[in-house]
Design an enzyme around this catalytic site. Structure first.
Site, short mmCIF file in Angstrom:
data_model
loop_
_atom_site.label_atom_id
_atom_site.label_comp_id
_atom_site.label_asym_id
_atom_site.label_seq_id
_atom_site.Cartn_x
_atom_site.Cartn_y
_atom_site.Cartn_z
N HIS A 236 1.14 6.22 1.97
CA HIS A 236 1.88 7.16 2.82
C HIS A 236 3.10 7.75 2.14
O HIS A 236 3.71 8.68 2.69
CB HIS A 236 2.15 6.53 4.18
CG HIS A 236 0.86 6.30 4.91
ND1 HIS A 236 -0.03 7.32 5.14
CD2 HIS A 236 0.26 5.18 5.38
CE1 HIS A 236 -1.11 6.85 5.75
NE2 HIS A 236 -0.96 5.54 5.89
N ASN B 31 0.86 -1.19 0.00
CA ASN B 31 0.00 0.00 0.00
C ASN B 31 0.90 1.25 0.00
O ASN B 31 1.71 1.43 0.91
CB ASN B 31 -0.90 -0.03 1.25
CG ASN B 31 -1.85 1.16 1.29
OD1 ASN B 31 -1.45 2.29 1.06
ND2 ASN B 31 -3.10 0.91 1.62
N HIS C 114 -5.48 3.84 -1.64
CA HIS C 114 -6.80 4.20 -1.15
C HIS C 114 -7.06 5.65 -1.57
O HIS C 114 -6.39 6.56 -1.11
CB HIS C 114 -6.81 4.07 0.38
CG HIS C 114 -8.12 4.35 1.03
ND1 HIS C 114 -8.32 4.25 2.38
CD2 HIS C 114 -9.31 4.74 0.54
CE1 HIS C 114 -9.56 4.56 2.69
NE2 HIS C 114 -10.19 4.88 1.58
N GLU D 46 -11.23 -9.02 2.93
CA GLU D 46 -9.93 -8.73 3.54
C GLU D 46 -10.16 -8.63 5.03
O GLU D 46 -10.91 -7.77 5.51
CB GLU D 46 -9.34 -7.42 2.99
CG GLU D 46 -7.98 -7.11 3.65
CD GLU D 46 -7.28 -5.89 3.07
OE1 GLU D 46 -7.49 -5.58 1.87
OE2 GLU D 46 -6.53 -5.25 3.81
N THR E 41 -8.08 3.67 8.32
CA THR E 41 -9.34 2.92 8.35
C THR E 41 -9.46 2.22 9.70
O THR E 41 -8.65 1.35 10.02
CB THR E 41 -9.37 1.88 7.20
OG1 THR E 41 -8.85 2.51 6.04
CG2 THR E 41 -10.77 1.40 6.95
N GLU F 43 -8.63 0.74 -3.00
CA GLU F 43 -9.56 0.76 -1.86
C GLU F 43 -10.46 1.98 -2.01
O GLU F 43 -9.97 3.08 -2.31
CB GLU F 43 -8.79 0.91 -0.55
CG GLU F 43 -7.90 -0.26 -0.22
CD GLU F 43 -7.09 0.01 1.04
OE1 GLU F 43 -7.31 1.05 1.70
OE2 GLU F 43 -6.23 -0.80 1.34
N ARG G 269 -9.07 8.47 -0.93
CA ARG G 269 -10.03 8.92 0.10
C ARG G 269 -10.78 10.14 -0.39
O ARG G 269 -10.29 10.92 -1.18
CB ARG G 269 -9.27 9.27 1.40
CG ARG G 269 -8.64 8.07 2.07
CD ARG G 269 -8.04 8.48 3.41
NE ARG G 269 -9.06 8.75 4.37
CZ ARG G 269 -9.38 7.96 5.40
NH1 ARG G 269 -8.73 6.83 5.59
NH2 ARG G 269 -10.33 8.29 6.23
N ARG H 201 -6.47 13.06 1.17
CA ARG H 201 -5.37 13.44 2.05
C ARG H 201 -4.04 12.87 1.56
O ARG H 201 -2.98 13.36 1.94
CB ARG H 201 -5.65 13.00 3.49
CG ARG H 201 -5.68 11.51 3.67
CD ARG H 201 -5.80 11.14 5.12
NE ARG H 201 -7.12 11.44 5.68
CZ ARG H 201 -7.58 10.89 6.81
NH1 ARG H 201 -6.82 10.05 7.49
NH2 ARG H 201 -8.78 11.15 7.24
N HIS I 203 -3.75 -4.45 7.59
CA HIS I 203 -3.85 -3.29 8.48
C HIS I 203 -2.98 -3.49 9.72
O HIS I 203 -3.16 -4.46 10.45
CB HIS I 203 -5.28 -2.97 8.92
CG HIS I 203 -5.43 -1.50 9.26
ND1 HIS I 203 -4.97 -0.98 10.44
CD2 HIS I 203 -5.91 -0.46 8.55
CE1 HIS I 203 -5.19 0.33 10.45
NE2 HIS I 203 -5.75 0.68 9.31
N1 PXP Z 1 -5.91 -2.84 4.14
C1 PXP Z 1 -6.84 -1.85 4.17
C2 PXP Z 1 -8.22 -2.17 3.72
C3 PXP Z 1 -6.51 -0.55 4.58
O1 PXP Z 1 -7.45 0.41 4.62
C4 PXP Z 1 -5.18 -0.28 4.95
C5 PXP Z 1 -4.79 1.11 5.37
O2 PXP Z 1 -4.98 1.98 4.32
C6 PXP Z 1 -4.24 -1.33 4.86
C7 PXP Z 1 -4.65 -2.60 4.49
C8 PXP Z 1 -2.81 -1.11 5.17
O3 PXP Z 1 -2.62 -0.79 6.50
P1 PXP Z 1 -1.19 -0.35 7.02
O4 PXP Z 1 -0.84 0.95 6.34
O5 PXP Z 1 -1.38 -0.21 8.49
O6 PXP Z 1 -0.22 -1.42 6.64
#
Ligand code: PXP
Length: 248
Positions: free
Chosen positions: A18, A15, A51, A159, A109, A78, A53, A57, A198
């Site tokens: 960030h 992902n 994602h 998921e 999330t 996402e 949003r 952001r 997550h």
């Molecule tokens: N899966 C989903 C559905 C999420 O919303 C997120 C966070 O955006 C993640 C996985 C990844 O989480 P993390 O950044 O904590 O690894």
């Protein structure tokens, strides 16, 4: 090559949100999350997740278009059940969609989607995204009632939200791991394929990767954060090794 083929070892989807968070801190063109995604792919990641949003952001609309042009593994988008987000998702060309709850004030999330409460909106969203050509997943707490509701909607994937596991310690974490293991078993028994994510990091991912039936891990923050020190190539390679080593 993009794939939804079942894999004996969970696939790593990175992902990239960030990286965009850092860029948006200064509204600069760098660091570029798209370039970073390509580095993840080159290091062996099996897919790229982001994602979009509603508050924009981190990931921006233009990032999605650029990702679609260059990602060669699998693009997983996402998005929330908001109609405007679904419309953007439909035209994104993503091979996978993960439906998530979205709360404007949350840091990330916070919980899984309440599939039981959201069934009416999901009855609209799931066929829309399926027709758009992506495999649909729902981000869900490891709760059998929620899993049954997801199965009733006919989605191929869920998921499992690993946040409660990641935040817990000691016996509570062990109990959360057991809940996730049982949820993976229950999900497959009702015909769902299982992803997870997550809060997963270099310390807590292995037990999740070892759960039977989990096909894909979505990991973002930990890989992005550690790559500031160790570089993206090493972080992706280390995470892949860790996942591979977790299965007998
Ligand atoms: N899966 C989903 C559905 C999420 O919303 C997120 C966070 O955006 C993640 C996985 C990844 O989480 P993390 O950044 O904590 O690894």
């Amino acid at each position: 090559m993009s794939t939804h083929e079942p894999a004996p070892i969970p696939r790593l989807h990175v992902n990239i949100d960030h990286v965009a968070t850092v860029r948006q801190a200064r509204r600069e063109a760098f660091p570029d999350p798209v370039e970073w995604a390509l580095r993840c792919e080159a290091a062996g990641a099996h897919g790229i997740t982001c994602h979009l949003r509603k508050d924009r952001r981190h990931i921006q609309d233009a990032d999605i278009h650029r990702l679609r042009e260059v990602v060669t593994t699998l693009l997983n988008l996402e998005c929330s059940l908001d109609d405007s987000m679904l419309t953007l998702a439909e035209s994104s060309g993503s091979e996978a969609f993960c439906l998530v709850p979205e709360n404007r004030l949350e840091i990330s999330t916070e919980g899984g989607l309440d599939v039981i409460r959201e069934t009416p909106r999901l009855r609209d969203a799931v066929p829309r995204l399926t027709e758009a050509g992506g495999a649909v997943s729902i981000f869900i707490d490891p709760d059998p009632r929620q899993l049954d509701a997801a199965a009733a909607l006919g989605v191929p994937f869920v998921e499992l939200h690993t946040g409660a596991y990641a935040n817990a310690r000691g016996a509570v974490r062990a109990a959360e791991l057991e809940r996730l293991t049982e949820a993976s078993r229950h999900a497959r028994a009702v015909g769902l394929r299982v992803n997870a994510g997550h809060g997963l990091d270099f310390e807590n991912t292995a037990p999740i990767a070892a759960i039977e039936g989990i096909e894909e891990l979505n990991i973002g923050f930990a890989v992005v954060a550690r790559s500031l020190f160790d570089g993206v190539d090493r972080c992706v390679t280390d995470m892949l090794r860790l996942i591979e080593g977790a299965r007998p």
